[in-house]
Enzyme design. Structure first.
Site, short mmCIF file in Angstrom:
data_model
loop_
_atom_site.label_atom_id
_atom_site.label_comp_id
_atom_site.label_asym_id
_atom_site.label_seq_id
_atom_site.Cartn_x
_atom_site.Cartn_y
_atom_site.Cartn_z
N GLU A 27 0.85 -1.19 0.00
CA GLU A 27 0.00 0.00 0.00
C GLU A 27 0.88 1.24 0.00
O GLU A 27 2.00 1.22 0.53
CB GLU A 27 -0.88 -0.03 1.26
CG GLU A 27 -1.76 1.20 1.44
CD GLU A 27 -2.83 1.04 2.51
OE1 GLU A 27 -2.92 -0.04 3.12
OE2 GLU A 27 -3.60 2.01 2.71
N ASN A 72 -6.65 1.56 2.92
CA ASN A 72 -7.34 2.82 3.20
C ASN A 72 -6.91 3.92 2.24
O ASN A 72 -7.68 4.81 1.90
CB ASN A 72 -7.06 3.26 4.64
CG ASN A 72 -7.64 2.30 5.67
OD1 ASN A 72 -8.52 1.50 5.35
ND2 ASN A 72 -7.15 2.36 6.89
N GLU A 173 -12.65 -1.83 2.41
CA GLU A 173 -13.25 -1.69 3.75
C GLU A 173 -14.31 -0.59 3.82
O GLU A 173 -14.27 0.26 4.71
CB GLU A 173 -12.16 -1.47 4.81
CG GLU A 173 -11.24 -2.66 4.96
CD GLU A 173 -10.27 -2.59 6.13
OE1 GLU A 173 -10.10 -1.51 6.72
OE2 GLU A 173 -9.67 -3.63 6.45
N GLU A 296 -6.72 -9.22 3.09
CA GLU A 296 -5.83 -8.66 4.13
C GLU A 296 -5.88 -9.61 5.33
O GLU A 296 -6.97 -9.82 5.90
CB GLU A 296 -6.28 -7.27 4.59
CG GLU A 296 -5.98 -6.18 3.61
CD GLU A 296 -6.28 -4.78 4.16
OE1 GLU A 296 -6.07 -4.55 5.37
OE2 GLU A 296 -6.72 -3.94 3.36
#
Ligand code: AHR
Length: 503
Positions: A27, A72, A173, A296
């Site tokens: 990420e 995120n 998410e 994840e």
């Protein structure tokens, strides 16, 4: 103490293993990309700025698929900021991790890095601030040869051949209030369906993963999954699961015997999520069966708050730099066993993450070292091939509050017809005693042991570092002996063992 018995017949298999079961994740977070895999200033880097030492590790591991660019991060990311001439790319404040992204590494750099590292991309899409139209535009940029707005932009950026990216995550998410663009399940389900429809107009061959619940403690756990799938079942191929486990007071009472059993709660999470998929399937009278993407998973509980998750508007800040000890590695071994025995349903999974951020590989300016969790992951990639065996095991159990009866040994096995190899992966949860194992070969016993290796130690809290990079490292296990159709060996207390036999 009686030996545990494992009955093994290579004709008795449960599922073939998709190589993507042992993927990973990079990420734009902390030092995963910048200073991790991309560091133009480093003496270890090549002309592209790719760290050669890190690339070599990942190439040797044989990581099949890597999720990118988040996490995120992706929910606020404009992919157009990361393509085109580097000098024109904006410096952007990433609001997920309060960090500066120079955008010097973007989609094209990732694709070229994947090729060099011998892996494939699992692309994440922004369904937070991003629109379905922007998602479809990225698919067009990546997968169409030429003659359209976005494919021609890629060609203008110097890349003639399309990447043909197969796997895509429809957001990240989205059930979490922390997520940029967080919305209700129905709103997300509709958005995911719209994005999937638009993306499939561009490329019908895509494999699309919808966001399932981000953890079992979410108040909307399973209900989110159901509502999302009510909206988008027909448009997607898979549903995601996420899970991070910690040896904390709240989760395990900081009790290592319970901690080492926590992978069993992931078996349950998989069963529950699959049940919801099948419920919606039934309601919709659909012929399609969704697979699961555990995109994840890891241990993560130390570097989870305060400065460990706040980049203070810096570039490449030290975020989520979890230090893993022996017991974390043993649980990671247990999780690998869980993924293997659920391989019929879980076709893709990502160890989150790969470099510097909750990672098996840590870098600095002087080199890299392998954290404890590297080793079980390495063995899975190396030895878990072919099909998962339907083993029958007999083993003493212990009682764990909230879980029930837990076998001291967690055993999984694989059989590769192609290579003629059988591999066993054994977590010994017994903190005090070594345990005898007897494998009963119900068909022909193998001719020789190719590998017998174990991760163990007297101190469950021991960890590696730049100063002591080999404090926790694999050791040779005394080779199993075979006679009369039985192999016998001993696994040490507090251990994760991998054994491979060949014809
Ligand atoms: O992997 C770290 C973070 O954990 C990811 O960005 C997010 O998806 C999850 O909450």
């Amino acid at each position: 103490m009686a030996a545990a018995r494992v009955y093994l017949d290579t004709k008795r298999t449960m599922a073939s293993i998709d190589r993507n079961l042992f993927g990973s994740f990079l990420e734009h977070l902390g030092r995963a990309i910048y200073e991790g895999i991309y560091d133009p200033g480093s003496k270890f880097s090549d002309a592209n700025g790719f760290r050669k030492d890190v690339m070599e590790e990942i190439r040797t591991l044989g990581v099949p698929i890597i999720r990118y660019p988040g996490g995120n991060f992706v929910s606020g990311y404009n992919w157009l900021d990361g393509v085109g001439p580097k000098q024109d790319r904006p410096r952007v404040l990433d609001k997920a991790w309060n960090s500066i992204n120079s955008n010097q590494f973007g989609t094209n750099e990732f694709m070229s890095w994947c090729r060099a590292a011998g892996t494939t991309p699992l692309m994440g899409l922004n369904l937070g601030t991003g629109t379905p139209e922007q998602a479809a535009a990225l698919v067009e940029y990546c997968n169409i040869e030429k003659g359209t707005q976005w494919s021609d932009l890629r060609r203008k950026h110097g890349i003639a051949e399309p990447y043909k990216v197969q796997h895509w995550c429809l957001g990240n998410e989205m059930d979490g209030p922390w997520q940029i663009g967080h919305m209700t399940a129905t709103e997300y389900g509709l958005k995911a369906a719209d994005a999937a429809r638009q993306m499939r107009y561009v490329d019908r061959s895509l494999k699309l993963v919808a966001c399932g619940s981000s953890g079992i403690l979410m108040p909307t756990y399973l209900e989110w999954d159901r509502e999302v799938l009510e909206q988008c079942y027909e448009y997607v191929d898979a549903l995601s699961l996420h899970r991070y486990i910690g040896n904390t007071q709240e989760e395990t009472g900081s009790n290592s015997a319970k901690y080492l059993a926590m992978n069993l709660t992931m078996d349950r999470q998989i069963a529950e999520t699959a049940a919801v998929c099948d419920y919606v399937r039934g309601r919709k009278r659909s012929t399609k069966k969704l697979w699961l993407s555990f995109d994840e998973w890891n241990v993560w509980y130390r570097a989870r708050s305060g400065d460990a998750v706040n980049g203070h508007a810096q570039e490449a800040p030290h975020l989520l730099e979890e230090v893993y000890n022996l017991e974390d590695a043993l649980l990671v071994g247990g999780i690998i066993n869980t993924l293997l025995r659920n391989a019929e349903r879980v076709k893709l999974a990502c160890l989150a993450q790969l470099v510097n951020v909750i990672a098996p590989i840590m870098t600095n300016a002087t080199g890299l070292y392998r954290q404890t969790i590297y080793f079980p992951y390495m063995w899975a990639l190396l030895m878990a091939r072919g099909s998962v065996l339907n083993l029958q095991s007999e083993c003493p159990v212990y009682e764990v509050a909230g879980i029930g009866e837990v076998p001291y040994l967690d055993v999984t096995g694989t059989w590769s017809k192609e290579n003629g190899t059988v591999s066993l992966f054994i977590l010994n949860r017994d903190l005090s005693n070594a345990r005898q194992v007897q494998v009963i070969w119900e068909d022909a016993p193998p001719a020789r042991v190719l590998m017998a290796t174990v991760l163990t130690g007297s101190d469950l809290k021991a960890f590696n570092s730049f100063d002591s990079p080999k404090r926790v490292a694999p050791q040779d296990l005394a080779k199993p002996t075979t006679s009369g159709g039985r192999s016998t060996f001993e696994v040490p207390a507090r251990s994760y063992t991998a054994i491979q036999w060949g014809a």
